[in-house]
Motif scaffolding. Sequence first.
Motif, mmCIF file in Angstrom:
data_model
loop_
_atom_site.group_PDB
_atom_site.id
_atom_site.type_symbol
_atom_site.label_atom_id
_atom_site.label_comp_id
_atom_site.label_asym_id
_atom_site.label_seq_id
_atom_site.Cartn_x
_atom_site.Cartn_y
_atom_site.Cartn_z
ATOM 1 N N THR A 106 0.838 -1.208 0.000
ATOM 2 C CA THR A 106 0.000 0.000 0.000
ATOM 3 C C THR A 106 0.871 1.256 0.000
ATOM 4 O O THR A 106 0.645 2.187 -0.784
ATOM 5 C CB THR A 106 -0.925 -0.004 1.243
ATOM 6 O OG1 THR A 106 -1.774 -1.140 1.139
ATOM 7 C CG2 THR A 106 -1.761 1.256 1.316
ATOM 8 N N LEU A 110 1.624 4.002 -3.173
ATOM 9 C CA LEU A 110 1.424 5.448 -2.953
ATOM 10 C C LEU A 110 2.686 6.215 -3.362
ATOM 11 O O LEU A 110 2.624 7.194 -4.120
ATOM 12 C CB LEU A 110 1.083 5.718 -1.478
ATOM 13 C CG LEU A 110 1.058 7.191 -1.075
ATOM 14 C CD1 LEU A 110 -0.086 7.936 -1.760
ATOM 15 C CD2 LEU A 110 0.942 7.352 0.441
ATOM 16 N N CYS A 148 -5.011 8.920 -4.389
ATOM 17 C CA CYS A 148 -5.475 8.974 -2.997
ATOM 18 C C CYS A 148 -6.652 8.019 -2.792
ATOM 19 O O CYS A 148 -6.716 7.303 -1.790
ATOM 20 C CB CYS A 148 -5.908 10.398 -2.629
ATOM 21 S SG CYS A 148 -4.532 11.516 -2.470
ATOM 22 N N PHE A 149 -7.572 8.033 -3.746
ATOM 23 C CA PHE A 149 -8.738 7.146 -3.623
ATOM 24 C C PHE A 149 -8.280 5.691 -3.575
ATOM 25 O O PHE A 149 -8.707 4.929 -2.701
ATOM 26 C CB PHE A 149 -9.692 7.366 -4.801
ATOM 27 C CG PHE A 149 -10.855 6.422 -4.815
ATOM 28 C CD1 PHE A 149 -11.971 6.678 -4.027
ATOM 29 C CD2 PHE A 149 -10.818 5.257 -5.567
ATOM 30 C CE1 PHE A 149 -13.037 5.782 -4.009
ATOM 31 C CE2 PHE A 149 -11.882 4.367 -5.556
ATOM 32 C CZ PHE A 149 -12.996 4.635 -4.780
ATOM 33 N N ASP A 150 -7.386 5.331 -4.501
ATOM 34 C CA ASP A 150 -6.882 3.952 -4.539
ATOM 35 C C ASP A 150 -6.199 3.599 -3.216
ATOM 36 O O ASP A 150 -6.351 2.489 -2.694
ATOM 37 C CB ASP A 150 -5.870 3.777 -5.687
ATOM 38 C CG ASP A 150 -6.536 3.874 -7.047
ATOM 39 O OD1 ASP A 150 -7.781 3.892 -7.098
ATOM 40 O OD2 ASP A 150 -5.819 3.954 -8.067
ATOM 41 N N THR A 151 -5.438 4.568 -2.689
ATOM 42 C CA THR A 151 -4.724 4.322 -1.429
ATOM 43 C C THR A 151 -5.707 4.100 -0.278
ATOM 44 O O THR A 151 -5.513 3.204 0.550
ATOM 45 C CB THR A 151 -3.773 5.504 -1.120
ATOM 46 O OG1 THR A 151 -2.899 5.673 -2.230
ATOM 47 C CG2 THR A 151 -2.946 5.251 0.125
ATOM 48 N N PHE A 152 -6.773 4.907 -0.253
ATOM 49 C CA PHE A 152 -7.770 4.739 0.815
ATOM 50 C C PHE A 152 -8.435 3.360 0.727
ATOM 51 O O PHE A 152 -8.668 2.718 1.757
ATOM 52 C CB PHE A 152 -8.829 5.850 0.761
ATOM 53 C CG PHE A 152 -8.340 7.153 1.337
ATOM 54 C CD1 PHE A 152 -7.812 7.190 2.633
ATOM 55 C CD2 PHE A 152 -8.394 8.317 0.607
ATOM 56 C CE1 PHE A 152 -7.338 8.395 3.168
ATOM 57 C CE2 PHE A 152 -7.925 9.516 1.133
ATOM 58 C CZ PHE A 152 -7.395 9.550 2.416
ATOM 59 N N VAL A 153 -8.690 2.920 -0.492
ATOM 60 C CA VAL A 153 -9.289 1.589 -0.663
ATOM 61 C C VAL A 153 -8.323 0.523 -0.132
ATOM 62 O O VAL A 153 -8.725 -0.404 0.584
ATOM 63 C CB VAL A 153 -9.614 1.335 -2.155
ATOM 64 C CG1 VAL A 153 -10.027 -0.115 -2.380
ATOM 65 C CG2 VAL A 153 -10.726 2.269 -2.619
ATOM 66 N N ARG A 154 -7.036 0.692 -0.474
ATOM 67 C CA ARG A 154 -6.037 -0.299 -0.017
ATOM 68 C C ARG A 154 -5.880 -0.256 1.501
ATOM 69 O O ARG A 154 -5.724 -1.298 2.145
ATOM 70 C CB ARG A 154 -4.687 -0.020 -0.694
ATOM 71 C CG ARG A 154 -4.702 -0.365 -2.169
ATOM 72 C CD ARG A 154 -3.351 -0.152 -2.814
ATOM 73 N NE ARG A 154 -3.478 -0.308 -4.252
ATOM 74 C CZ ARG A 154 -3.143 0.617 -5.157
ATOM 75 N NH1 ARG A 154 -2.618 1.761 -4.760
ATOM 76 N NH2 ARG A 154 -3.303 0.399 -6.434
ATOM 77 N N ILE A 155 -5.921 0.971 2.065
ATOM 78 C CA ILE A 155 -5.803 1.089 3.529
ATOM 79 C C ILE A 155 -6.961 0.325 4.186
ATOM 80 O O ILE A 155 -6.771 -0.385 5.190
ATOM 81 C CB ILE A 155 -5.798 2.577 3.957
ATOM 82 C CG1 ILE A 155 -4.441 3.209 3.578
ATOM 83 C CG2 ILE A 155 -6.036 2.727 5.458
ATOM 84 C CD1 ILE A 155 -4.388 4.721 3.764
ATOM 85 N N ALA A 156 -8.140 0.470 3.609
ATOM 86 C CA ALA A 156 -9.300 -0.236 4.164
ATOM 87 C C ALA A 156 -9.045 -1.745 4.131
ATOM 88 O O ALA A 156 -9.342 -2.459 5.108
ATOM 89 C CB ALA A 156 -10.544 0.106 3.364
#
Lengths: 292, 419
Positions: A106, A110, A148-156
């Motif tokens: 992740t 980023l 950022c959106f992709d990163t937030f999905v991965r963080i989830a």
Amino acid sequence: MTEKLLNTRKERAKGVRIYRPDSRIRQNGLQAVISISREIRNFRSHITTLFTSDFRKGYRGTVLGIFWNFVLPMVPISVYIMLVSLRIMPRYEGLSPAVYISFNVTIWFLLTGLIRQPIQVVKSKNTEMMKTAIPLSAAIVSSFAQLCFDTFVRIALVVVIILAMQAATKWTALFIVPIILSASIFCLGLGLLLSILNVIYRDIERVITILLQYGIFLSGVIFPLASLGPLVSLSAANPFNVFISSAREAAFAGSISQPGALAAWTVVGVILFLYSAWFFYLMEYRIRGSSE
Amino acid sequence: MSSPLYELGEPVLRATGLSKLYARRSSDTRARLGEVAGRVLFGRPPKEIQSLRKHEFWALKDISCELHQGEALGIIGLNGSGKTTFLRILAGQILPDGGEVWINGSSAAMIDLQAGFQASASGQENIFLRAAALGFTRAQTEHRLNEIIEFSELGDAIAAPMSSYSSGMKMRLAFSVMAIVEPDVLFIDEVLAVGDFRFRQKCLARIREMRERSAFVFVSHGMGDIALFCDRVIVLHKGKIHFEGPPKEAIEIYESLDEPASAVDTPAQLTKAMGPTFTNSGALKDVAHFWCDESGAPVTNIAFSDNVHLSLEFTSTVDIKRLILGVPVWNLNAHYTTGLSTQLASEELSVRTGERLKFLLEIRGGIANPGTLKSMMTILDGAEFLYRNPNPDLVIENAGHPTWGVVTIPHQWNLIERQ
């Protein structure tokens, strides 16, 4: 000279703009960052609209619709987890391979996104931005919105994996934010610098692609550098390894093993960012229309 | 238009000694950029350009001008004269390599209306995208959305993806978004060729409205638009100011400029349009034909309003039962302009073997519009060609007033009623 500068300031206050070959050359790094920030602020509506449009483009015409925008960012992580799950892997630093890999990948995506996106945006949108008089910084930022959106999905996904694997986190996990911020500044600086140089020397993008392909294995992302034998001695020299391992240790170990290297790379990152932002700001109008 | 439409106000734009260097090969462009980047990396300003590389050339050189509040400045010139480059520099889209642009106030550019559109997004989404690029917030755009859609006349098509639009529809949408801007200075490049005739009139009306509140820099190949909108016109030629002054004089000068060969259709197209050449040397001999004045002296150029003559002489070596002479005429763009034939004459002309004939064709002046005329001399016996070869080129000189199309048909306007 002083009188001329005063006049320039007065004129700027009146809404006067002056374009000449040495435009922007007198600005320093901090002023360049402020100017770029102002450009981004002025074009925030365009950035939002462009991101929304790109986001919709990601699933337009598909049966499953927006579902794809959530699934696709998780695919790389799931692939790596699947690969290590095909055989019994040891626990790295007391973490299950799934936690270790999902956390690292992740951050890796980023950071590499912050390098790759400016290069790709400047290359592909340079001419279009010239014709619409939109600063390249605005186009880059809109592409970061997707990152950022992709990163937030991965963080989830990482959070779900941590909970599923019952990996214990420490209070020092709070330090992840400043560590990731430092790493992002370093990578963004690198991305801005290389995006301009890539217009002049077009091999750069290809070299970066190759380096990052190797880099994911040489930065302790999939498995620790310790497992690579002699390469472990270079761990402090690899900024990606320093940033990623520091974030991971802060989250799960409660202490950072290379604080000196982390501090050094943070300082390098800030200097590189200021210098690159200044270089980008100075060169942006000079490279316009020359990408084709 | 000899006097300005509006009183000149404060300068809103000043260009001083503008120059722009281009290279024909992208590798040269990158090499020059590399030099600049090398200096900038070490905090040194770009070096003044002293010498040009092999494939480099000045797209613009030492251009200076001023634009005042309420003024409309026209830029005209042949293809490749540097008009769009000049406009892009004024609009701040690219930096000059020499000189300076000073602008006081807001500005907007209608240079490439379709740039920045996303093909997969709907017309409405593209309105937001384009308006945002012009500095409008989403709320501001929503406030004027109906006005934009109504102006574009796209109706339900506004919800369809842009990729399904015709080029005319795209231009209409693009212009409609641009039409809501209210800058102090507006840069317009050849954007009035929008959609069909009716929509174009609508755009012209909107431009006229905008003209009341903004100063204009206006690039066009349409001399009618230039004469209509501009107070002052610059004629650019090979990157330099060739003339600056009232529209009428500027248009005359522009029309007298030589169009480079690449700007017209290829000679091959012209040759194809003009058809084959042919000489029946067994039927005719000593054929001579050329354009001339009233005295019979050969000419290559003729004033627009002067009568023009074509002299033809030949000796027939056979009996010709029904002689027909013809002169088909083309312009440089290979368009068949007209034909001048004896076929419609009431009396048929026959020729005996050994006779030498001399003809003089007279064409009234003021009909063929300025330009180069290409023509053929054809001699037939009924339907049989005896001779078909090109006449020398004839250049009709500048009319001293605007002309439209390839010919000016004699006409007169009469005022019948006034209430």
